[in-house]
Design an enzyme around this catalytic site. Structure first.
Site, PDB file in Angstrom:
ATOM      1  N   ARG A 108       0.820  -1.215   0.000  1.00  0.00           N
ATOM      2  CA  ARG A 108       0.000   0.000   0.000  1.00  0.00           C
ATOM      3  C   ARG A 108       0.853   1.264   0.000  1.00  0.00           C
ATOM      4  NH1 ARG A 108      -3.053  -3.450   3.503  1.00  0.00           N
ATOM      5  NH2 ARG A 108      -4.984  -4.030   2.490  1.00  0.00           N
ATOM      6  N   ASP A 168     -10.535  -4.535   8.103  1.00  0.00           N
ATOM      7  CA  ASP A 168      -9.613  -5.550   8.637  1.00  0.00           C
ATOM      8  C   ASP A 168     -10.241  -6.242   9.859  1.00  0.00           C
ATOM      9  OD1 ASP A 168      -6.783  -4.145   7.389  1.00  0.00           O
ATOM     10  OD2 ASP A 168      -8.493  -2.882   7.848  1.00  0.00           O
ATOM     11  N   ARG A 171     -12.739  -8.704   8.612  1.00  0.00           N
ATOM     12  CA  ARG A 171     -12.065  -9.913   8.110  1.00  0.00           C
ATOM     13  C   ARG A 171     -11.608 -10.785   9.278  1.00  0.00           C
ATOM     14  NH1 ARG A 171      -8.683  -6.393   3.671  1.00  0.00           N
ATOM     15  NH2 ARG A 171     -10.064  -6.805   1.898  1.00  0.00           N
ATOM     16  N   HIS A 195      -4.014   0.554   8.399  1.00  0.00           N
ATOM     17  CA  HIS A 195      -4.724  -0.359   7.498  1.00  0.00           C
ATOM     18  C   HIS A 195      -3.648  -0.841   6.532  1.00  0.00           C
ATOM     19  CE1 HIS A 195      -7.364  -2.080   4.553  1.00  0.00           C
ATOM     20  NE2 HIS A 195      -6.991  -1.211   3.629  1.00  0.00           N
TER      21      HIS A 195
HETATM   22  N1  LIG Z   1      -9.595   1.430   2.669  1.00  0.00           N
HETATM   23  C1  LIG Z   1      -9.805   0.180   2.247  1.00  0.00           C
HETATM   24  O1  LIG Z   1     -10.057  -0.715   3.068  1.00  0.00           O
HETATM   25  C2  LIG Z   1      -9.727  -0.101   0.762  1.00  0.00           C
HETATM   26  C3  LIG Z   1     -10.200  -1.311   0.241  1.00  0.00           C
HETATM   27  C4  LIG Z   1     -10.125  -1.499  -1.156  1.00  0.00           C
HETATM   28  C5  LIG Z   1      -9.552  -0.520  -1.966  1.00  0.00           C
HETATM   29  N2  LIG Z   1      -9.091   0.635  -1.398  1.00  0.00           N
HETATM   30  C6  LIG Z   1      -8.494   1.710  -2.185  1.00  0.00           C
HETATM   31  O2  LIG Z   1      -9.532   2.409  -2.877  1.00  0.00           O
HETATM   32  C7  LIG Z   1      -8.954   3.097  -4.002  1.00  0.00           C
HETATM   33  C8  LIG Z   1      -9.778   2.796  -5.245  1.00  0.00           C
HETATM   34  O3  LIG Z   1      -9.677   1.441  -5.588  1.00  0.00           O
HETATM   35  P1  LIG Z   1     -10.463   0.855  -6.868  1.00  0.00           P
HETATM   36  O4  LIG Z   1     -10.224  -0.605  -6.876  1.00  0.00           O
HETATM   37  O5  LIG Z   1     -11.848   1.384  -6.894  1.00  0.00           O
HETATM   38  O6  LIG Z   1      -9.635   1.532  -8.044  1.00  0.00           O
HETATM   39  P2  LIG Z   1     -10.162   1.822  -9.545  1.00  0.00           P
HETATM   40  O7  LIG Z   1      -8.935   2.033 -10.354  1.00  0.00           O
HETATM   41  O8  LIG Z   1     -11.137   0.787  -9.951  1.00  0.00           O
HETATM   42  O9  LIG Z   1     -10.954   3.197  -9.391  1.00  0.00           O
HETATM   43  C9  LIG Z   1     -10.339   4.410  -9.122  1.00  0.00           C
HETATM   44  C10 LIG Z   1     -11.178   5.465  -9.766  1.00  0.00           C
HETATM   45  O10 LIG Z   1     -10.642   6.745  -9.400  1.00  0.00           O
HETATM   46  C11 LIG Z   1     -10.789   7.573 -10.540  1.00  0.00           C
HETATM   47  N3  LIG Z   1      -9.894   8.729 -10.437  1.00  0.00           N
HETATM   48  C12 LIG Z   1      -8.563   8.770 -10.605  1.00  0.00           C
HETATM   49  N4  LIG Z   1      -8.129  10.016 -10.458  1.00  0.00           N
HETATM   50  C13 LIG Z   1      -9.201  10.785 -10.174  1.00  0.00           C
HETATM   51  C14 LIG Z   1      -9.401  12.162  -9.912  1.00  0.00           C
HETATM   52  N5  LIG Z   1      -8.372  13.019  -9.901  1.00  0.00           N
HETATM   53  N6  LIG Z   1     -10.644  12.592  -9.680  1.00  0.00           N
HETATM   54  C15 LIG Z   1     -11.700  11.744  -9.691  1.00  0.00           C
HETATM   55  N7  LIG Z   1     -11.567  10.431  -9.934  1.00  0.00           N
HETATM   56  C16 LIG Z   1     -10.340   9.965 -10.173  1.00  0.00           C
HETATM   57  C17 LIG Z   1     -10.459   6.669 -11.722  1.00  0.00           C
HETATM   58  O11 LIG Z   1     -10.945   7.189 -12.949  1.00  0.00           O
HETATM   59  C18 LIG Z   1     -11.167   5.383 -11.298  1.00  0.00           C
HETATM   60  O12 LIG Z   1     -12.505   5.325 -11.799  1.00  0.00           O
HETATM   61  C19 LIG Z   1      -7.499   2.583  -4.098  1.00  0.00           C
HETATM   62  O13 LIG Z   1      -6.649   3.525  -3.494  1.00  0.00           O
HETATM   63  C20 LIG Z   1      -7.544   1.294  -3.290  1.00  0.00           C
HETATM   64  O14 LIG Z   1      -6.285   0.916  -2.792  1.00  0.00           O
HETATM   65  C21 LIG Z   1      -9.193   0.856  -0.063  1.00  0.00           C
END
Ligand SMILES: NC(=O)c1ccc[n+]([C@@H]2O[C@H](COP(=O)([O-])OP(=O)(O)OC[C@H]3O[C@@H](n4cnc5c(N)ncnc54)[C@H](O)[C@@H]3O)[C@@H](O)[C@H]2O)c1
Length: 325
Positions: A108, A168, A171, A195
């Site tokens: 991460r 987490d 899970r 996380h």
């Molecule tokens: N906190 C958690 O427990 C957890 C769990 C899963 C994923 N995540 C995180 O969530 C985030 C998104 O994951 P994902 O799988 O949906 O990714 P993804 O690539 O499917 O989606 C990301 C989206 O953000 C958009 N984006 C990028 N730059 C942007 C901007 N400047 N303005 C607006 N939109 C923008 C992209 O176009 C895309 O649609 C990642 O950082 C991932 O690591 C966090």
């Protein structure tokens, strides 16, 4: 006749109340896998009257809004549209799930540089329009993103919440429940800290209805390893994780919108939490309409305190290196 006029006046009252009460609005910024699954989850559960989708890829936001609107006859009444940052003005909660997703084998922290740049531009836009919403952040590394967003916003820390170790902990509870063959909702157990890789299990306080867990050391090691590495396993298998995080974000939104004062392991700014300050970490927090009301000081043992400090120091090191680079 009487019942007709009663029905009419009831209808009138309903209309007038609707027109004066502010509609609950949630804005989601970044409708990739996590954002769109979260939007769908919130819609299914009828959490808001207005749902705004924003994405750098406008087509994705437009397509998702159309798709969800076509399902409205099957769910509760809501308005869903692909919006712009101006729509943050009326928002109750702004969820940020934009950013680059974790790549196979990528930790991460490696995501950080890619995501900091994206976040800078998003926060700048949001701050132009909104002064009193709650910002709920899920983008990784979520603790660091939440800390930088808080710093940049100048808002009270209670209104900038990271999803923290809520996922987490879910899970962890699920994996314990599998070992014990007891419903995961009856397992009381916490993952706290980052996380990510330095998170820690609070075994000393884990229980089922107040009774100690009957797990061997081997089972505990198995449960924690699979909790900590869950994201890697899912990403390896299908590219990204989104269902459970969407449910976790829905849970946080519900606690906020219903003013629940629910205890959730979200990421918040710590101030002398077991001697730790000036870093965002996942710990049990009381979450209500104003965001994080307070943190709960868990009575963790000395080893757990040590691990929590290690986790905090890791994140502080990252924050420092970004701030000075
Ligand atoms: N906190 C958690 O427990 C957890 C769990 C899963 C994923 N995540 C995180 O969530 C985030 C998104 O994951 P994902 O799988 O949906 O990714 P993804 O690539 O499917 O989606 C990301 C989206 O953000 C958009 N984006 C990028 N730059 C942007 C901007 N400047 N303005 C607006 N939109 C923008 C992209 O176009 C895309 O649609 C990642 O950082 C991932 O690591 C966090």
């Amino acid at each position: 006749m009487e019942s007709y006029s009663n029905a009419l006046s009831f209808h009138f009252i309903t209309i007038s109340m609707t027109s004066i009460s502010k509609k609950t609005r949630i804005v989601i910024i970044g409708v990739g896998s996590v954002g769109s699954t979260t939007a769908y989850t919130l819609l299914l559960r009828g959490r808001m009257e207005e749902l705004v989708l924003i994405d750098a890829n406008k087509g994705k936001a437009i397509g998702d809004a159309l798709d969800m609107n076509h399902g409205l006859p099957f769910v509760s009444r809501a308005k869903v549209w692909a919006g712009a940052y101006e729509d943050c003005r009326e928002a109750d909660i702004i969820i940020i799930t934009a950013g680059a997703a974790q790549r196979p084998g990528e930790n991460r922290i490696d995501l950080l540089k890619r995501n900091v740049t994206i976040f800078e531009s998003i926060t700048t836009e949001v701050l132009k329009y909104k002064t009193d919403a709650i910002l709920l952040i899920a983008s990784n590394p979520v603790d660091v993103m939440s800390y930088f967003t808080w710093k940049k916003s100048g808002w009270a820390p209670r209104r900038i919440i990271g999803s923290g170790t809520l996922l987490d902990s879910a899970r962890f509870r699920y994996l314990i429940s599998e070992q014990l063959q007891i419903d995961s909702r009856s397992i009381h157990a916490h993952i706290i800290g980052e996380h990510g890789d330095s998170e820690l299990p609070v075994w000393s306080l884990s229980n089922v209805a107040g009774t100690a867990l009957t797990l061997s050391e081997e089972q505990k090691d198995f449960v924690f390893a699979n909790t900590r590495d869950a994201a890697y396993q899912i990403i390896e298998a299908k590219g990204s994780t989104y269902y459970a995080i969407a449910l976790a974000l829905d849970r946080i939104c519900t606690a906020i919108l219903r003013n629940e004062a629910a205890v959730l392991n979200v990421s918040t700014l710590l101030t002398d939490y077991h001697g730790i300050s000036d870093v965002y970490l996942g710990v049990p927090c009381i979450v209500d309409r104003n965001g994080v009301r307070e943190t709960l000081p868990l009575s963790i043992n000395e080893r757990e305190k040590e691990l929590l400090h290690i986790s905090a120091n890791k994140l502080k090191g990252i924050i420092h290196s970004i701030s000075t680079s």
